[in-house]
Motif scaffolding. Structure first.
Motif, mmCIF file in Angstrom:
data_model
loop_
_atom_site.group_PDB
_atom_site.id
_atom_site.type_symbol
_atom_site.label_atom_id
_atom_site.label_comp_id
_atom_site.label_asym_id
_atom_site.label_seq_id
_atom_site.Cartn_x
_atom_site.Cartn_y
_atom_site.Cartn_z
ATOM 1 N N GLN A 4 4.929 -13.941 -11.069
ATOM 2 C CA GLN A 4 5.936 -13.105 -10.382
ATOM 3 C C GLN A 4 7.033 -12.442 -10.981
ATOM 4 O OE1 GLN A 4 6.880 -15.796 -7.272
ATOM 5 N NE2 GLN A 4 5.018 -15.837 -6.133
ATOM 6 N N ASN A 5 7.262 -11.218 -10.650
ATOM 7 C CA ASN A 5 8.339 -10.576 -11.520
ATOM 8 C C ASN A 5 9.547 -10.614 -10.380
ATOM 9 O OD1 ASN A 5 9.493 -8.124 -10.410
ATOM 10 N ND2 ASN A 5 7.751 -6.809 -11.506
ATOM 11 N N ALA A 6 10.675 -10.901 -10.839
ATOM 12 C CA ALA A 6 12.060 -10.923 -9.870
ATOM 13 C C ALA A 6 12.131 -9.878 -9.140
ATOM 14 C CB ALA A 6 13.104 -11.160 -10.826
ATOM 15 N N ASN A 23 12.034 -10.422 -4.779
ATOM 16 C CA ASN A 23 13.114 -10.266 -4.020
ATOM 17 C C ASN A 23 12.675 -9.080 -2.920
ATOM 18 O OD1 ASN A 23 14.986 -11.613 -5.373
ATOM 19 N ND2 ASN A 23 15.601 -10.037 -6.934
ATOM 20 N N ALA A 24 11.680 -8.211 -3.549
ATOM 21 C CA ALA A 24 11.369 -7.455 -2.100
ATOM 22 C C ALA A 24 10.396 -8.052 -0.946
ATOM 23 C CB ALA A 24 10.447 -6.133 -2.878
ATOM 24 N N ILE A 25 9.732 -8.795 -1.950
ATOM 25 C CA ILE A 25 8.829 -9.775 -0.944
ATOM 26 C C ILE A 25 9.452 -10.733 0.071
ATOM 27 C CG2 ILE A 25 7.211 -11.631 -0.969
ATOM 28 C CD1 ILE A 25 5.725 -10.452 -3.497
ATOM 29 N N VAL A 26 10.510 -11.355 -0.379
ATOM 30 C CA VAL A 26 11.345 -12.199 0.338
ATOM 31 C C VAL A 26 12.203 -11.175 1.357
ATOM 32 C CG1 VAL A 26 13.421 -13.548 0.251
ATOM 33 C CG2 VAL A 26 11.918 -14.065 -1.192
ATOM 34 N N GLY A 27 12.480 -10.186 1.055
ATOM 35 C CA GLY A 27 13.219 -9.190 2.033
ATOM 36 C C GLY A 27 12.172 -9.030 3.044
ATOM 37 N N LEU A 28 10.871 -8.486 2.691
ATOM 38 C CA LEU A 28 9.769 -7.965 3.429
ATOM 39 C C LEU A 28 9.564 -9.370 4.480
ATOM 40 C CD1 LEU A 28 7.737 -5.941 4.583
ATOM 41 C CD2 LEU A 28 6.213 -6.821 2.685
ATOM 42 N N VAL A 29 9.381 -10.650 3.991
ATOM 43 C CA VAL A 29 9.070 -11.690 4.711
ATOM 44 C C VAL A 29 10.115 -11.996 5.795
ATOM 45 C CG1 VAL A 29 8.733 -14.203 4.750
ATOM 46 C CG2 VAL A 29 7.717 -12.845 3.273
ATOM 47 N N TYR A 45 2.149 -12.968 0.126
ATOM 48 C CA TYR A 45 2.428 -11.312 0.110
ATOM 49 C C TYR A 45 2.387 -10.981 -1.146
ATOM 50 C CZ TYR A 45 4.294 -10.824 4.600
ATOM 51 O OH TYR A 45 4.611 -10.993 6.088
ATOM 52 N N GLU A 46 2.583 -11.958 -2.045
ATOM 53 C CA GLU A 46 2.361 -11.486 -3.789
ATOM 54 C C GLU A 46 1.056 -11.327 -3.959
ATOM 55 O OE1 GLU A 46 2.772 -11.618 -7.909
ATOM 56 O OE2 GLU A 46 4.213 -11.492 -6.388
ATOM 57 N N LYS A 47 0.097 -12.104 -3.134
ATOM 58 C CA LYS A 47 -1.543 -11.909 -3.629
ATOM 59 C C LYS A 47 -2.099 -10.953 -2.860
ATOM 60 C CE LYS A 47 -2.628 -16.749 -4.360
ATOM 61 N NZ LYS A 47 -3.240 -18.165 -3.774
ATOM 62 N N ALA A 48 -1.272 -10.469 -1.754
ATOM 63 C CA ALA A 48 -2.073 -9.144 -0.902
ATOM 64 C C ALA A 48 -1.535 -7.929 -1.225
ATOM 65 C CB ALA A 48 -1.713 -9.489 0.411
ATOM 66 N N PHE A 49 -0.403 -7.675 -2.046
ATOM 67 C CA PHE A 49 0.301 -6.390 -2.331
ATOM 68 C C PHE A 49 0.848 -6.377 -3.656
ATOM 69 C CE2 PHE A 49 1.069 -7.274 2.454
ATOM 70 C CZ PHE A 49 0.404 -6.239 2.805
ATOM 71 N N THR A 50 0.863 -5.131 -4.096
ATOM 72 C CA THR A 50 1.254 -4.904 -5.750
ATOM 73 C C THR A 50 2.764 -4.809 -5.355
ATOM 74 O OG1 THR A 50 1.287 -2.365 -5.309
ATOM 75 C CG2 THR A 50 -0.744 -3.718 -6.229
ATOM 76 N N GLU A 51 3.448 -4.649 -6.411
ATOM 77 C CA GLU A 51 4.946 -4.546 -6.244
ATOM 78 C C GLU A 51 5.244 -3.145 -5.540
ATOM 79 O OE1 GLU A 51 9.057 -4.229 -8.981
ATOM 80 O OE2 GLU A 51 7.199 -4.813 -10.165
ATOM 81 N N GLN A 52 4.650 -2.146 -6.060
ATOM 82 C CA GLN A 52 4.892 -0.692 -5.375
ATOM 83 C C GLN A 52 4.521 -0.624 -3.874
ATOM 84 O OE1 GLN A 52 6.499 1.877 -6.728
ATOM 85 N NE2 GLN A 52 6.680 2.319 -4.676
ATOM 86 N N GLU A 53 3.403 -1.445 -3.299
ATOM 87 C CA GLU A 53 3.105 -1.603 -1.961
ATOM 88 C C GLU A 53 4.167 -2.379 -1.371
ATOM 89 O OE1 GLU A 53 -1.811 -1.530 -2.473
ATOM 90 O OE2 GLU A 53 -0.649 -3.243 -2.648
ATOM 91 N N ILE A 54 4.490 -3.175 -1.804
ATOM 92 C CA ILE A 54 6.007 -4.094 -1.080
ATOM 93 C C ILE A 54 7.000 -3.199 -0.918
ATOM 94 C CG2 ILE A 54 7.525 -5.891 -1.360
ATOM 95 C CD1 ILE A 54 4.545 -6.859 -0.694
#
Length: 176
Positions: free
Chosen positions: A35-37, A41-47, A109-118
């Motif tokens: 995971q990149n930071a 962070n974007a994933i946590v915000g999305l969650v 979410y990490e597994k389902a989406f790329t960073e750009q998608e997030i």
């Protein structure tokens, strides 16, 4: 106390339910190396934005309440002070699990989406339409469940009767 607690079938059943719920909601552990930071962070915000954490917290609070009710039902001689201690321990354990819960949900979410998608999803949820989806989705989900239940009830009897009649034509008496 630990042996007594584990021997109680209702408590064991609730523990299994909690474990299964967490497994179902959380699925896997976080792979920190992958995971990149910024993405994390974007994933946590999305969650947080989508309410996934709130849903998990709601389920956990219900389980805590069930556990407390079971303990009180089986131990009617508990004092208010002892009940407060039990409640405090349940809440403390729950609160201690929050960071791990967020990490586990985020890994889905990490597994389902790329960073750009997030980042795209987060950007969308910040638009007026995205905000509306976040606002109305819980209500729509609840109403959809109620509608599904009603449709199932309304359709269940006619479908059952149809199958029953057809099988009777085939010479088979169904048993229920």
């Amino acid at each position: 106390m630990g042996k007594i607690f584990m021997r109680s079938k209702p408590i064991a059943l609730i523990s299994v339910c909690i474990a299964l719920t967490l497994i179902g909601l959380l699925a896997t552990t976080v792979s920190a190396l992958a995971q990149n930071a910024e993405k994390q962070n974007a994933i946590v915000g999305l969650v947080k934005m989508t309410g996934a954490i709130s849903l998990t917290q709601h389920v956990m609070k219900q389980h805590l309440s069930l556990i407390l009710d079971l303990i009180e039902t089986k131990n009617k001689d508990l004092t208010q002070s002892q009940k407060s201690i039990i409640t405090g321990e349940l809440v403390a354990g729950y609160n201690e699990s929050k960071p791990d819960t967020i990490a586990k949900i985020s890994s889905l979410y990490e597994k389902a989406f790329t960073e750009q998608e997030i980042l795209d999803i987060v950007a969308f949820y910040k638009t007026p339409t995205g905000k509306k989806i976040l606002r109305v989705s819980p209500k729509l989900a609840k109403e959809s469940l109620q509608l599904g239940k009603k449709l199932g009830e309304d359709l269940g009897r006619p479908l059952f009767e149809r199958v029953w009649k057809r099988m009777k034509k085939e010479g088979v008496e169904l048993k229920l």
